[in-house]
Write a protein that holds these residues in place. Structure first.
Motif, PDB file in Angstrom:
ATOM      1  N   ARG A 152      -8.787   7.528  -9.701  1.00 52.56           N
ATOM      2  CA  ARG A 152      -7.856   6.544 -10.278  1.00 52.56           C
ATOM      3  C   ARG A 152      -6.522   7.246 -10.504  1.00 52.56           C
ATOM      4  NH1 ARG A 152      -7.611   1.576 -12.469  1.00 52.56           N
ATOM      5  NH2 ARG A 152      -6.149   1.231 -14.164  1.00 52.56           N
ATOM      6  N   TRP A 167       0.826  -1.206   0.000  1.00 51.55           N
ATOM      7  CA  TRP A 167       0.000   0.000   0.000  1.00 51.55           C
ATOM      8  C   TRP A 167       0.859   1.253   0.000  1.00 51.55           C
ATOM      9  CZ3 TRP A 167      -4.669  -0.661  -1.504  1.00 51.55           C
ATOM     10  CH2 TRP A 167      -5.348  -1.827  -1.190  1.00 51.55           C
ATOM     11  N   SER A 224      -7.647  -0.364  -4.213  1.00 51.28           N
ATOM     12  CA  SER A 224      -6.634  -1.192  -4.864  1.00 51.28           C
ATOM     13  C   SER A 224      -5.420  -0.312  -5.136  1.00 51.28           C
ATOM     14  CB  SER A 224      -7.174  -1.778  -6.174  1.00 51.28           C
ATOM     15  OG  SER A 224      -7.380  -0.753  -7.123  1.00 51.28           O
ATOM     16  N   GLU A 225      -4.445  -0.838  -5.818  1.00 48.99           N
ATOM     17  CA  GLU A 225      -3.217  -0.085  -6.055  1.00 48.99           C
ATOM     18  C   GLU A 225      -3.475   1.273  -6.709  1.00 48.99           C
ATOM     19  OE1 GLU A 225       1.186  -0.629  -8.077  1.00 48.99           O
ATOM     20  OE2 GLU A 225      -0.273  -2.236  -8.240  1.00 48.99           O
ATOM     21  N   ASN A 231      -6.895   2.593  -7.406  1.00 51.28           N
ATOM     22  CA  ASN A 231      -8.268   3.080  -7.280  1.00 51.28           C
ATOM     23  C   ASN A 231      -8.661   3.393  -5.846  1.00 51.28           C
ATOM     24  OD1 ASN A 231      -8.987   2.694 -10.116  1.00 51.28           O
ATOM     25  ND2 ASN A 231      -8.645   0.536  -9.645  1.00 51.28           N
ATOM     26  N   GLN A 255      -8.325   3.803  -0.134  1.00 50.92           N
ATOM     27  CA  GLN A 255      -7.671   3.054  -1.206  1.00 50.92           C
ATOM     28  C   GLN A 255      -8.279   1.660  -1.345  1.00 50.92           C
ATOM     29  OE1 GLN A 255      -3.432   2.939  -0.783  1.00 50.92           O
ATOM     30  NE2 GLN A 255      -3.126   2.339  -2.899  1.00 50.92           N
ATOM     31  N   ARG A 274      -4.617   2.760   4.229  1.00 50.49           N
ATOM     32  CA  ARG A 274      -5.475   2.989   3.059  1.00 50.49           C
ATOM     33  C   ARG A 274      -6.223   4.324   3.108  1.00 50.49           C
ATOM     34  NH1 ARG A 274      -8.450  -2.605   1.432  1.00 50.49           N
ATOM     35  NH2 ARG A 274      -6.620  -3.931   1.498  1.00 50.49           N
TER      36      ARG A 274
END
Length: 178
Positions: free
Chosen positions: A176, A5, A151-152, A154, A149, A98
């Protein structure tokens, strides 16, 4: 190499944001709540605005400072066509795992179809008028943005736009990074 992350937070130079806009909370009672067809209370403190915001960030210092351009188009509290155009600096206020919170400031032009055409509206002179439009320019317009967060690349993104002294607006969408 496994996904990290914290490493993902530092890897991108741009982001695109698309949000649904919104909910507006007025900071004082409206003198004419009857012209707010989508009000959630009888005094017009809370109204639904239908529309969207599209934004682009260019990161200039890691993922901590960016230049953001934003365009919003929506039906305002009186269900009139309205919008804003904004460019400014956006900085990271807080990040943990995140979660992140950003804040931004910069010049903003807010405009709406002229409310003087609405029965019951009394113009207080706050907005300038040109043709069928009312507008106001702010050197200091901005927002606060919370990102979660997913995903990496999004994020789920929530926006609070302080339209002081009149109202505070909210939006929700996705960001994004690339």
């Amino acid at each position: 190499m496994p996904f990290s992350w914290s490493r993902a937070q530092e890897a991108f130079k741009n982001s695109i944001t698309v949000k649904a806009f919104g909910l507006s909370v007025h900071l004082k009672e409206s003198p004419y709540p009857e012209i707010f067809p989508n009000r959630l209370d009888s005094k017009g403190y809370t109204t639904i605005n239908y529309g969207g915001i599209v934004g682009y960030d260019r990161f200039v210092v890691r993922n901590d400072l960016s230049v953001r351009m934003e365009q919003g188009l929506y039906a305002d509290c009186a269900e009139s066509m309205a919008g804003f155009t904004h460019i400014g600096f956006r900085g990271k206020i807080f990040r943990k795992g995140r979660h992140s919170v950003n804040g931004g400031i910069g010049p903003t032009l807010v405009y709406r179809r002229d409310w003087n055409r609405l029965e019951g509206y009394v113009d207080n002179g706050y907005f300038n008028r040109r043709g069928d439009w009312q507008y106001k320019f702010y050197w200091y317009g901005g927002e606060f943005e919370y990102n979660y967060q997913l995903s990496e690349q999004n994020d789920l993104s929530l926006t609070l736009i302080p339209g002081i002294p009149e109202l505070v607006s909210f939006g929700i969408g996705f960001r994004r990074r690339y």
